[in-house]
Motif scaffolding. Structure first.
Motif, PDB file in Angstrom:
ATOM      1  N   ALA A 112       0.826  -1.275  -0.168  1.00 19.43           N
ATOM      2  CA  ALA A 112       0.098  -0.005   0.008  1.00 19.43           C
ATOM      3  C   ALA A 112       0.698   1.156  -0.018  1.00 19.43           C
ATOM      4  O   ALA A 112       0.345   2.340  -0.345  1.00 19.43           O
ATOM      5  CB  ALA A 112      -0.968  -0.021   1.194  1.00 19.43           C
ATOM      6  N   ALA A 113       1.908   1.279   0.355  1.00 21.17           N
ATOM      7  CA  ALA A 113       3.068   2.556   0.517  1.00 21.17           C
ATOM      8  C   ALA A 113       3.581   2.825  -1.128  1.00 21.17           C
ATOM      9  O   ALA A 113       4.058   3.960  -1.066  1.00 21.17           O
ATOM     10  CB  ALA A 113       4.038   2.234   1.404  1.00 21.17           C
ATOM     11  N   LEU A 114       3.305   2.030  -1.817  1.00 18.21           N
ATOM     12  CA  LEU A 114       3.972   2.203  -3.207  1.00 18.21           C
ATOM     13  C   LEU A 114       3.157   3.472  -3.634  1.00 18.21           C
ATOM     14  O   LEU A 114       1.980   3.654  -3.600  1.00 18.21           O
ATOM     15  CB  LEU A 114       3.733   0.939  -4.083  1.00 18.21           C
ATOM     16  CG  LEU A 114       4.515  -0.226  -3.742  1.00 18.21           C
ATOM     17  CD1 LEU A 114       4.435  -1.352  -4.896  1.00 18.21           C
ATOM     18  CD2 LEU A 114       6.052   0.157  -4.191  1.00 18.21           C
ATOM     19  N   GLU A 115       3.776   4.222  -4.464  1.00 19.00           N
ATOM     20  CA  GLU A 115       3.377   5.406  -5.263  1.00 19.00           C
ATOM     21  C   GLU A 115       2.660   4.891  -6.523  1.00 19.00           C
ATOM     22  O   GLU A 115       3.159   3.926  -7.084  1.00 19.00           O
ATOM     23  CB  GLU A 115       4.293   6.588  -5.342  1.00 19.00           C
ATOM     24  CG  GLU A 115       4.949   6.977  -4.075  1.00 19.00           C
ATOM     25  CD  GLU A 115       3.728   8.049  -3.394  1.00 19.00           C
ATOM     26  OE1 GLU A 115       2.821   8.637  -3.910  1.00 19.00           O
ATOM     27  OE2 GLU A 115       3.742   7.928  -2.197  1.00 19.00           O
ATOM     28  N   ARG A 140       4.029  -9.831 -10.535  1.00 17.22           N
ATOM     29  CA  ARG A 140       4.299  -8.391 -10.483  1.00 17.22           C
ATOM     30  C   ARG A 140       3.207  -7.505 -10.269  1.00 17.22           C
ATOM     31  O   ARG A 140       1.867  -7.707 -10.843  1.00 17.22           O
ATOM     32  CB  ARG A 140       4.902  -7.960 -11.810  1.00 17.22           C
ATOM     33  CG  ARG A 140       5.294  -6.380 -11.762  1.00 17.22           C
ATOM     34  CD  ARG A 140       6.025  -6.141 -12.991  1.00 17.22           C
ATOM     35  NE  ARG A 140       6.587  -4.631 -13.279  1.00 17.22           N
ATOM     36  CZ  ARG A 140       7.596  -4.475 -12.554  1.00 17.22           C
ATOM     37  NH1 ARG A 140       8.509  -5.425 -12.112  1.00 17.22           N
ATOM     38  NH2 ARG A 140       7.940  -2.924 -12.577  1.00 17.22           N
ATOM     39  N   TYR A 141       2.963  -6.834  -9.272  1.00 17.89           N
ATOM     40  CA  TYR A 141       1.770  -5.611  -8.920  1.00 17.89           C
ATOM     41  C   TYR A 141       2.467  -4.213  -8.813  1.00 17.89           C
ATOM     42  O   TYR A 141       3.400  -3.855  -8.271  1.00 17.89           O
ATOM     43  CB  TYR A 141       1.648  -5.894  -7.410  1.00 17.89           C
ATOM     44  CG  TYR A 141       0.688  -7.206  -6.844  1.00 17.89           C
ATOM     45  CD1 TYR A 141      -0.770  -7.096  -6.887  1.00 17.89           C
ATOM     46  CD2 TYR A 141       1.515  -8.399  -6.920  1.00 17.89           C
ATOM     47  CE1 TYR A 141      -1.362  -8.309  -6.872  1.00 17.89           C
ATOM     48  CE2 TYR A 141       0.641  -9.673  -6.594  1.00 17.89           C
ATOM     49  CZ  TYR A 141      -0.654  -9.425  -6.600  1.00 17.89           C
ATOM     50  OH  TYR A 141      -1.389 -10.606  -6.464  1.00 17.89           O
ATOM     51  N   GLN A 142       1.914  -3.471  -9.896  1.00 17.05           N
ATOM     52  CA  GLN A 142       2.146  -2.148 -10.102  1.00 17.05           C
ATOM     53  C   GLN A 142       0.930  -1.324  -9.943  1.00 17.05           C
ATOM     54  O   GLN A 142      -0.159  -1.448 -10.131  1.00 17.05           O
ATOM     55  CB  GLN A 142       2.595  -1.901 -11.580  1.00 17.05           C
ATOM     56  CG  GLN A 142       2.908  -0.574 -11.992  1.00 17.05           C
ATOM     57  CD  GLN A 142       3.115  -0.343 -13.366  1.00 17.05           C
ATOM     58  OE1 GLN A 142       2.868  -0.987 -14.024  1.00 17.05           O
ATOM     59  NE2 GLN A 142       3.942   0.971 -13.653  1.00 17.05           N
ATOM     60  N   ARG A 143       1.383  -0.359  -8.818  1.00 13.81           N
ATOM     61  CA  ARG A 143       0.178   0.488  -8.522  1.00 13.81           C
ATOM     62  C   ARG A 143      -0.263   1.618  -9.545  1.00 13.81           C
ATOM     63  O   ARG A 143       0.861   2.112  -9.922  1.00 13.81           O
ATOM     64  CB  ARG A 143       0.578   1.287  -7.210  1.00 13.81           C
ATOM     65  CG  ARG A 143      -0.679   2.192  -6.847  1.00 13.81           C
ATOM     66  CD  ARG A 143      -0.493   2.562  -5.392  1.00 13.81           C
ATOM     67  NE  ARG A 143      -1.656   2.852  -4.687  1.00 13.81           N
ATOM     68  CZ  ARG A 143      -2.048   2.488  -3.331  1.00 13.81           C
ATOM     69  NH1 ARG A 143      -1.020   2.262  -2.744  1.00 13.81           N
ATOM     70  NH2 ARG A 143      -3.191   2.731  -3.054  1.00 13.81           N
ATOM     71  N   LEU A 144      -1.268   1.815  -9.897  1.00 13.95           N
ATOM     72  CA  LEU A 144      -1.746   2.601 -10.924  1.00 13.95           C
ATOM     73  C   LEU A 144      -2.330   3.899 -10.497  1.00 13.95           C
ATOM     74  O   LEU A 144      -2.507   4.913 -11.011  1.00 13.95           O
ATOM     75  CB  LEU A 144      -2.794   2.097 -11.869  1.00 13.95           C
ATOM     76  CG  LEU A 144      -2.275   0.674 -12.580  1.00 13.95           C
ATOM     77  CD1 LEU A 144      -3.301   0.192 -13.498  1.00 13.95           C
ATOM     78  CD2 LEU A 144      -0.926   1.037 -13.645  1.00 13.95           C
ATOM     79  N   ALA A 145      -3.089   3.816  -9.403  1.00 12.76           N
ATOM     80  CA  ALA A 145      -3.952   4.734  -8.619  1.00 12.76           C
ATOM     81  C   ALA A 145      -4.247   4.248  -7.417  1.00 12.76           C
ATOM     82  O   ALA A 145      -3.924   2.896  -6.907  1.00 12.76           O
ATOM     83  CB  ALA A 145      -5.029   5.186  -9.504  1.00 12.76           C
ATOM     84  N   HIS A 150      -2.159  -3.114 -11.722  1.00 17.66           N
ATOM     85  CA  HIS A 150      -1.881  -3.752 -12.524  1.00 17.66           C
ATOM     86  C   HIS A 150      -1.063  -4.985 -12.036  1.00 17.66           C
ATOM     87  O   HIS A 150      -0.097  -4.915 -11.538  1.00 17.66           O
ATOM     88  CB  HIS A 150      -0.962  -3.093 -13.741  1.00 17.66           C
ATOM     89  CG  HIS A 150      -0.757  -3.936 -14.952  1.00 17.66           C
ATOM     90  ND1 HIS A 150       0.426  -4.932 -15.092  1.00 17.66           N
ATOM     91  CD2 HIS A 150      -1.428  -4.211 -16.063  1.00 17.66           C
ATOM     92  CE1 HIS A 150       0.473  -5.219 -16.258  1.00 17.66           C
ATOM     93  NE2 HIS A 150      -0.758  -5.131 -16.674  1.00 17.66           N
ATOM     94  N   PHE A 151      -1.650  -6.243 -12.411  1.00 20.12           N
ATOM     95  CA  PHE A 151      -1.215  -7.647 -12.077  1.00 20.12           C
ATOM     96  C   PHE A 151      -0.724  -8.290 -13.168  1.00 20.12           C
ATOM     97  O   PHE A 151      -1.553  -8.336 -14.123  1.00 20.12           O
ATOM     98  CB  PHE A 151      -2.391  -8.257 -11.341  1.00 20.12           C
ATOM     99  CG  PHE A 151      -1.932  -9.772 -11.048  1.00 20.12           C
ATOM    100  CD1 PHE A 151      -0.920 -10.183 -10.014  1.00 20.12           C
ATOM    101  CD2 PHE A 151      -2.585 -10.645 -11.810  1.00 20.12           C
ATOM    102  CE1 PHE A 151      -0.770 -11.299  -9.937  1.00 20.12           C
ATOM    103  CE2 PHE A 151      -2.453 -12.004 -11.499  1.00 20.12           C
ATOM    104  CZ  PHE A 151      -1.531 -12.353 -10.457  1.00 20.12           C
ATOM    105  N   SER A 152       0.505  -9.074 -13.118  1.00 22.32           N
ATOM    106  CA  SER A 152       0.679  -9.764 -14.148  1.00 22.32           C
ATOM    107  C   SER A 152       1.660 -10.952 -13.464  1.00 22.32           C
ATOM    108  O   SER A 152       2.410 -10.842 -12.647  1.00 22.32           O
ATOM    109  CB  SER A 152       1.581  -9.261 -15.209  1.00 22.32           C
ATOM    110  OG  SER A 152       2.871  -8.564 -14.455  1.00 22.32           O
TER     111      SER A 152
END
Length: 183
Positions: A112-115, A140-145, A150-152
């Motif tokens: 949750a701390a990811l920007e 891989r988890y990328q924070r979009l908002a 985005h999960f891959s």
């Protein structure tokens, strides 16, 4: 606390999940009814410690005809209750159950701390159904908002919509929430 009912858009499977968070950690409990595997019902209970790391996974299939408990030490070591170590998933900090989007909530809450735009690469203990094989899965988890990720994994990609507590509401159009309630 929150309760959600998901539907698998492709198979029509239903998954009712309850998420409870407190000082002692997180608890995800649910039941999946799916036509896959002829049909199959899966009851699951996933418990994470205060650090957000998976510690215990209880799985019950076909009304209790199969029951297994998966244990993790929070440092990447996994074993079935009764002692069988699972070295193939050494280093995994979370479980990923193929039958439910509930377990995507575990890494999302910890990250949750990811920007927006930042990402993390993780390895999961990926449980397959109905045989309960446990495999390593690079994800891989990328924070979009604030409410999107985005999960891959491998060639698979999905955008996940989440509530303020990280509970998945929509899983890239594959699972959608039919009902949702925060307590």
């Amino acid at each position: 606390m929150a309760t959600i009912l998901w539907q698998d858009v492709e198979t029509g499977a239903l998954d009712r999940c309850r998420m409870e968070a407190g000082r002692d950690g997180l608890r995800l409990s649910g039941i999946v009814l799916t036509p896959a595997h002829g049909p199959l019902d899966v009851r699951y209970l996933v418990e994470a410690g205060p650090d957000g790391l998976t510690r215990r996974v209880e799985l019950e299939l076909d009304g209790g005809t199969t029951r297994r408990v998966l244990l993790a030490d929070g440092a990447g070591r996994w074993r079935w209750e009764g002692g069988q170590e699972l070295p193939e998933v050494a280093g995994s900090l979370d479980v990923d159950l193929t039958v439910t989007p509930a377990t995507n909530t575990l890494p999302i809450r910890r990250l949750a701390a990811l920007e927006a735009g930042q990402a993390a690469d993780l390895q999961m203990a990926w449980v397959q159904f109905p045989g309960l094989e446990v495999l390593a899965s690079a994800q891989r988890y990328q924070r979009l908002a604030a409410d999107r990720w985005h999960f891959s994994t491998g060639d698979f990609h999905a955008e996940l919509l989440v509530d303020p507590d990280g509970l998945v509401l929509d899983y890239g159009g594959l699972f959608r929430s039919l009902a949702y309630r925060r307590d």
